[in-house]
Design a protein around this motif. Structure first.
Motif, PDB file in Angstrom:
ATOM      1  N   LEU A 131       0.812  -1.214   0.000  1.00  0.00           N
ATOM      2  CA  LEU A 131       0.000   0.000   0.000  1.00  0.00           C
ATOM      3  C   LEU A 131       0.843   1.260   0.000  1.00  0.00           C
ATOM      4  O   LEU A 131       0.408   2.303  -0.487  1.00  0.00           O
ATOM      5  N   ALA A 132       2.036   1.176   0.586  1.00  0.00           N
ATOM      6  CA  ALA A 132       2.939   2.331   0.651  1.00  0.00           C
ATOM      7  C   ALA A 132       4.371   1.823   0.744  1.00  0.00           C
ATOM      8  O   ALA A 132       4.640   0.873   1.484  1.00  0.00           O
ATOM      9  N   PRO A 133       5.314   2.425   0.008  1.00  0.00           N
ATOM     10  CA  PRO A 133       6.704   1.964   0.055  1.00  0.00           C
ATOM     11  C   PRO A 133       7.282   2.078   1.460  1.00  0.00           C
ATOM     12  O   PRO A 133       7.087   3.083   2.150  1.00  0.00           O
ATOM     13  N   MET A 134       7.961   1.031   1.894  1.00  0.00           N
ATOM     14  CA  MET A 134       8.617   1.029   3.195  1.00  0.00           C
ATOM     15  C   MET A 134      10.069   0.603   3.024  1.00  0.00           C
ATOM     16  O   MET A 134      10.364  -0.245   2.182  1.00  0.00           O
ATOM     17  N   PRO A 135      10.977   1.181   3.809  1.00  0.00           N
ATOM     18  CA  PRO A 135      12.389   0.881   3.642  1.00  0.00           C
ATOM     19  C   PRO A 135      12.786  -0.457   4.256  1.00  0.00           C
ATOM     20  O   PRO A 135      12.087  -0.986   5.134  1.00  0.00           O
ATOM     21  N   LEU A 136      13.896  -0.986   3.781  1.00  0.00           N
ATOM     22  CA  LEU A 136      14.552  -2.182   4.313  1.00  0.00           C
ATOM     23  C   LEU A 136      13.771  -3.468   4.048  1.00  0.00           C
ATOM     24  O   LEU A 136      14.091  -4.511   4.624  1.00  0.00           O
ATOM     25  N   VAL A 137      12.785  -3.419   3.184  1.00  0.00           N
ATOM     26  CA  VAL A 137      12.031  -4.629   2.840  1.00  0.00           C
ATOM     27  C   VAL A 137      11.785  -4.688   1.330  1.00  0.00           C
ATOM     28  O   VAL A 137      10.722  -5.114   0.878  1.00  0.00           O
ATOM     29  N   ALA A 138      12.752  -4.272   0.538  1.00  0.00           N
ATOM     30  CA  ALA A 138      12.539  -4.153  -0.907  1.00  0.00           C
ATOM     31  C   ALA A 138      12.209  -5.491  -1.557  1.00  0.00           C
ATOM     32  O   ALA A 138      11.262  -5.604  -2.348  1.00  0.00           O
ATOM     33  N   GLY A 173       2.884  -6.049  12.058  1.00  0.00           N
ATOM     34  CA  GLY A 173       2.543  -6.933  13.169  1.00  0.00           C
ATOM     35  C   GLY A 173       3.767  -7.333  13.956  1.00  0.00           C
ATOM     36  O   GLY A 173       4.391  -8.361  13.642  1.00  0.00           O
ATOM     37  N   PRO A 174       4.163  -6.571  14.963  1.00  0.00           N
ATOM     38  CA  PRO A 174       5.387  -6.891  15.722  1.00  0.00           C
ATOM     39  C   PRO A 174       5.315  -8.206  16.466  1.00  0.00           C
ATOM     40  O   PRO A 174       6.356  -8.738  16.882  1.00  0.00           O
ATOM     41  N   SER A 175       4.126  -8.767  16.640  1.00  0.00           N
ATOM     42  CA  SER A 175       4.015 -10.036  17.359  1.00  0.00           C
ATOM     43  C   SER A 175       4.275 -11.243  16.471  1.00  0.00           C
ATOM     44  O   SER A 175       4.325 -12.379  16.957  1.00  0.00           O
ATOM     45  N   THR A 176       4.461 -11.033  15.172  1.00  0.00           N
ATOM     46  CA  THR A 176       4.680 -12.154  14.262  1.00  0.00           C
ATOM     47  C   THR A 176       6.161 -12.510  14.192  1.00  0.00           C
ATOM     48  O   THR A 176       7.030 -11.738  14.606  1.00  0.00           O
ATOM     49  N   ASN A 177       6.428 -13.688  13.606  1.00  0.00           N
ATOM     50  CA  ASN A 177       7.815 -14.147  13.436  1.00  0.00           C
ATOM     51  C   ASN A 177       8.339 -13.706  12.073  1.00  0.00           C
ATOM     52  O   ASN A 177       8.839 -14.517  11.300  1.00  0.00           O
ATOM     53  N   PHE A 178       8.262 -12.402  11.799  1.00  0.00           N
ATOM     54  CA  PHE A 178       8.552 -11.908  10.451  1.00  0.00           C
ATOM     55  C   PHE A 178       9.943 -12.303   9.961  1.00  0.00           C
ATOM     56  O   PHE A 178      10.118 -12.738   8.837  1.00  0.00           O
ATOM     57  N   THR A 179      10.958 -12.142  10.805  1.00  0.00           N
ATOM     58  CA  THR A 179      12.322 -12.430  10.364  1.00  0.00           C
ATOM     59  C   THR A 179      12.856 -13.762  10.880  1.00  0.00           C
ATOM     60  O   THR A 179      13.891 -14.231  10.415  1.00  0.00           O
ATOM     61  N   GLN A 180      12.147 -14.389  11.807  1.00  0.00           N
ATOM     62  CA  GLN A 180      12.669 -15.605  12.407  1.00  0.00           C
ATOM     63  C   GLN A 180      12.725 -16.764  11.424  1.00  0.00           C
ATOM     64  O   GLN A 180      13.500 -17.696  11.600  1.00  0.00           O
ATOM     65  N   SER A 200      17.452   4.565  12.536  1.00  0.00           N
ATOM     66  CA  SER A 200      16.359   5.547  12.563  1.00  0.00           C
ATOM     67  C   SER A 200      15.031   4.891  12.206  1.00  0.00           C
ATOM     68  O   SER A 200      13.982   5.239  12.758  1.00  0.00           O
ATOM     69  N   ILE A 201      15.073   3.924  11.302  1.00  0.00           N
ATOM     70  CA  ILE A 201      13.853   3.210  10.919  1.00  0.00           C
ATOM     71  C   ILE A 201      13.359   2.350  12.079  1.00  0.00           C
ATOM     72  O   ILE A 201      12.160   2.325  12.404  1.00  0.00           O
ATOM     73  N   PHE A 202      14.289   1.642  12.725  1.00  0.00           N
ATOM     74  CA  PHE A 202      13.905   0.800  13.858  1.00  0.00           C
ATOM     75  C   PHE A 202      13.319   1.642  14.985  1.00  0.00           C
ATOM     76  O   PHE A 202      12.363   1.234  15.660  1.00  0.00           O
ATOM     77  N   ALA A 203      13.879   2.828  15.205  1.00  0.00           N
ATOM     78  CA  ALA A 203      13.360   3.720  16.249  1.00  0.00           C
ATOM     79  C   ALA A 203      11.945   4.167  15.913  1.00  0.00           C
ATOM     80  O   ALA A 203      11.080   4.268  16.793  1.00  0.00           O
TER      81      ALA A 203
END
Length: 246
Positions: A131-138, A173-180, A200-203
């Motif tokens: 829906l909108a471009p987000m960094p670090l997930v290209a 969804g921070p509760s998901t295992n997105f990167t695990q 800065s993105i993580f913050a």
């Protein structure tokens, strides 16, 4: 009583969605690469099957074991977070094998059954990154955006057969295992030169307002599966709803 087959039910959105459909009185076929019966309450309306959406023989075996179904929920997916420059092409291909080709293969496997029945719904779970471009997930965004286009086009092909294809777009969804389940350490995919930007993105993520829960997604998948209209897109979670409105 209807039957739903859901992929990627070992955790996160898939697990909660399977529990939700079960609570609504449906027959549920919960699939995952390594079956774990203890994830669900005992029920004679539940079956847990092994399924790896990247393996044709696994798909064929699961479809045969499942028997007739009314809804397919393509939820299985893997994530990847990091600078694209440092993302191995093997990881990019793995993302597409699961997030894109796995969805297409599962859909193709059930369509002959749905067409013969003259009924059936495919619900593809993508992401608000479409829906909108987000960094670090290209690379991840590319794998999910492909499914957006695929689903929209397929909906036109299948309408005359009485079949529906829907898109559910969960937010952050921070509760998901997105990167695990990605197989790559985040640190390895953020070179030193990118560290200030990444921090800065993580913050920003840490201070984000309302986010998406697994319950949000389960409810919207249920809505999409039961909506007889020709609506295509269903944002899930307050942040995704806000992005869709914008």
């Amino acid at each position: 009583m209807k039957t739903v087959l859901i992929t990627g039910c070992s955790s996160g959105y898939g697990l909660e969605t399977a529990r939700y459909f079960l609570a609504q009185g449906w027959n549920v076929i919960a699939t995952m690469r390594t079956p774990r019966e203890g994830l669900f309450p005992p029920s004679d309306r539940l079956r847990v099957l092994a399924l790896d959406v990247t393996r044709p023989e696994s798909i064929a075996a699961a479809i045969e074991a499942a028997g007739p179904i009314d809804v397919l929920v393509n939820n299985a997916g893997i994530g990847a977070l990091g600078a694209f420059e440092a993302t191995p092409m093997s990881k990019v291909r793995a993302l597409f094998e699961t997030n894109t080709f796995g969805v297409m293969a599962m859909t193709q496997a059930v369509l002959p059954m749905f067409r013969r029945q003259r009924s059936g719904v495919v619900v593809n779970v993508t992401s608000s990154v479409t829906l909108a471009p987000m960094p670090l997930v290209a690379a991840y965004t590319a794998s999910k955006t492909a499914i957006q286009g695929f689903t929209g086009s397929l909906a036109h092909e299948l309408r005359d057969f009485g079949l529906a294809v829907k898109l559910v777009e969960p937010g952050y969804g921070p509760s998901t295992n997105f990167t695990q389940n990605s197989g790559e350490a985040i640190d390895a995919m953020i070179p030193e030169a990118y560290a200030p930007f990444a921090n800065s993105i993580f913050a920003a993520f840490a201070t984000q307002g309302p986010v998406t829960t697994a319950a949000d997604v389960a409810e919207i998948v249920w809505l999409a599966a039961n909506d007889p209209s020709e609506r295509l897109r269903y944002p899930a979670g307050p942040d995704a709803v806000a992005l869709a409105a914008a």
